[in-house]
Scaffold this motif. Structure first.
Motif, PDB file in Angstrom:
ATOM      1  N   GLU A 104       0.827  -1.205   0.000  1.00 30.35           N
ATOM      2  CA  GLU A 104       0.000   0.000   0.000  1.00 30.35           C
ATOM      3  C   GLU A 104       0.861   1.255   0.000  1.00 30.35           C
ATOM      4  O   GLU A 104       0.449   2.300  -0.503  1.00 30.35           O
ATOM      5  N   LYS A 115      -5.963  -5.181  -3.733  1.00 29.61           N
ATOM      6  CA  LYS A 115      -6.765  -4.173  -3.032  1.00 29.61           C
ATOM      7  C   LYS A 115      -8.239  -4.563  -3.038  1.00 29.61           C
ATOM      8  O   LYS A 115      -8.942  -4.416  -2.029  1.00 29.61           O
ATOM      9  N   GLU A 152      -3.918  -3.687  -7.683  1.00 32.99           N
ATOM     10  CA  GLU A 152      -5.334  -3.331  -7.650  1.00 32.99           C
ATOM     11  C   GLU A 152      -6.214  -4.554  -7.358  1.00 32.99           C
ATOM     12  O   GLU A 152      -7.233  -4.447  -6.679  1.00 32.99           O
TER      13      GLU A 152
END
Length: 317
Positions: free
Chosen positions: A51, A287, A284
């Protein structure tokens, strides 16, 4: 907690060096090759490493020179291998599964010490979905063989959804590249075809021509593991794929769930298809899994297993 502790030892001491950066190029040695860097704690106590930074894993620093070389565009079809028929004599249809078997949580690896490899229902779904996205050549069931893979020279993308295994250091085999392999059609009956025992070893991969291949994905258990040799990195599928010439690979660090992996891979390729870079598409997807509608998929076990090595840029489909 363990990932946090490892991050405190490996990443936090670098705080003053990396504090003003937004991208980390990591060339791990020895057991560091087995770390899921995206899931480690960072120098920022509020963020995981994945992150806080764009993470780019390299086999060696020299790999940056190879990645930077201009190559001719690869117009060859991609190759998708999924749901091999491990028992060729039984002629199992890849879509004939009961609802009961589809609902079981299955791992893409050998069960304990069994000699037989079980079918993986969700690899069929995964293969269909990914092939539809990248418009490749899809080989399943009886056609998902080791020989079929070896016949193809430099497909643009190679995606293989099945079982894989690393035998471990306790097995005494002279060449460590024989300890890592992909399980393909006929593996439960290796004597049926004298030309193909149903396995594709890391050593066999080193002899293939994947020099124009953009990405190799081994969507299976422990495909990123191998024999650790200090100063030499890791001897397994990752090294073999690089030796064969592929510009990048996406491999797993531990045993992965069949259903979750199919979902993960489809999301990853959807992002690649719209032009995201390889590392960005992976980040992504991870995430998304951290906020997945299925609560258990939010755990790092499901989203941190797959790690990209090599070229991080977009693929022109």
């Amino acid at each position: 907690d363990l990932f946090k502790e490892v991050g405190n030892h490996v990443i936090k001491p670098l705080k003053e060096i990396i504090n003003k950066s937004d991208t980390l190029f990591i060339s791990p040695d020895a057991v560091l090759n087995l770390l899921p860097f995206a899931a480690l704690s960072s120098h920022n106590s509020e963020k995981l490493l994945g992150e806080a930074f764009d993470i780019r894993i390299l086999t060696t620093g020299r790999e940056l020179l190879d990645i930077n070389k201009k190559i001719d565009k690869n117009f060859k079809k991609s190759l998708v291998i999924a749901n091999p028929t491990f028992d060729l004599s039984r002629k199992v249809n890849e879509f004939q599964y009961s609802n009961e078997s589809k609902n079981k949580s299955q791992q893409r690896s050998r069960y304990l010490k069994e000699k037989q490899w079980p079918q993986l229902p969700y690899t069929a779904i995964e293969g269909e979905a990914i092939n539809k996205l990248i418009k490749g050549q899809l080989l399943t069931a009886d056609n998902a063989t080791s020989i079929a893979i070896q016949k193809e020279s430099s497909p643009k993308v190679i995606h293989i959804a099945t079982h894989a295994e690393f035998l471990g250091i306790e097995e005494e085999i002279e060449n460590p590249l024989l300890k890592s392999y992909i399980v393909l059609a006929g593996a439960n009956e290796p004597e049926i075809n004298e030309d193909d025992d149903g396995y594709l070893t890391a050593l066999e991969i080193t002899k293939l021509d994947w020099s124009g291949t953009e990405l190799v994905v081994i969507s299976a258990c422990e495909s990123g593991k191998g024999e650790i040799q200090n100063g030499e990195g890791i001897y397994g599928l990752k090294r073999a794929i690089a030796v064969a010439g592929s510009r990048s690979s996406l491999l797993s660090l531990w045993k992965v769930d069949d259903k979750a992996t199919a979902d993960f891979m489809e999301k990853f390729y959807q992002k690649l298809k719209v032009g995201m870079g390889r590392s960005e598409a992976l980040a992504e997807t991870q995430k998304e899994f951290k906020n997945h509608s299925i609560t258990r998929f939010r755990h790092p076990y499901y989203w941190a297993a797959f790690q990209l090595s090599g070229d991080w840029r977009p693929i022109d489909f």
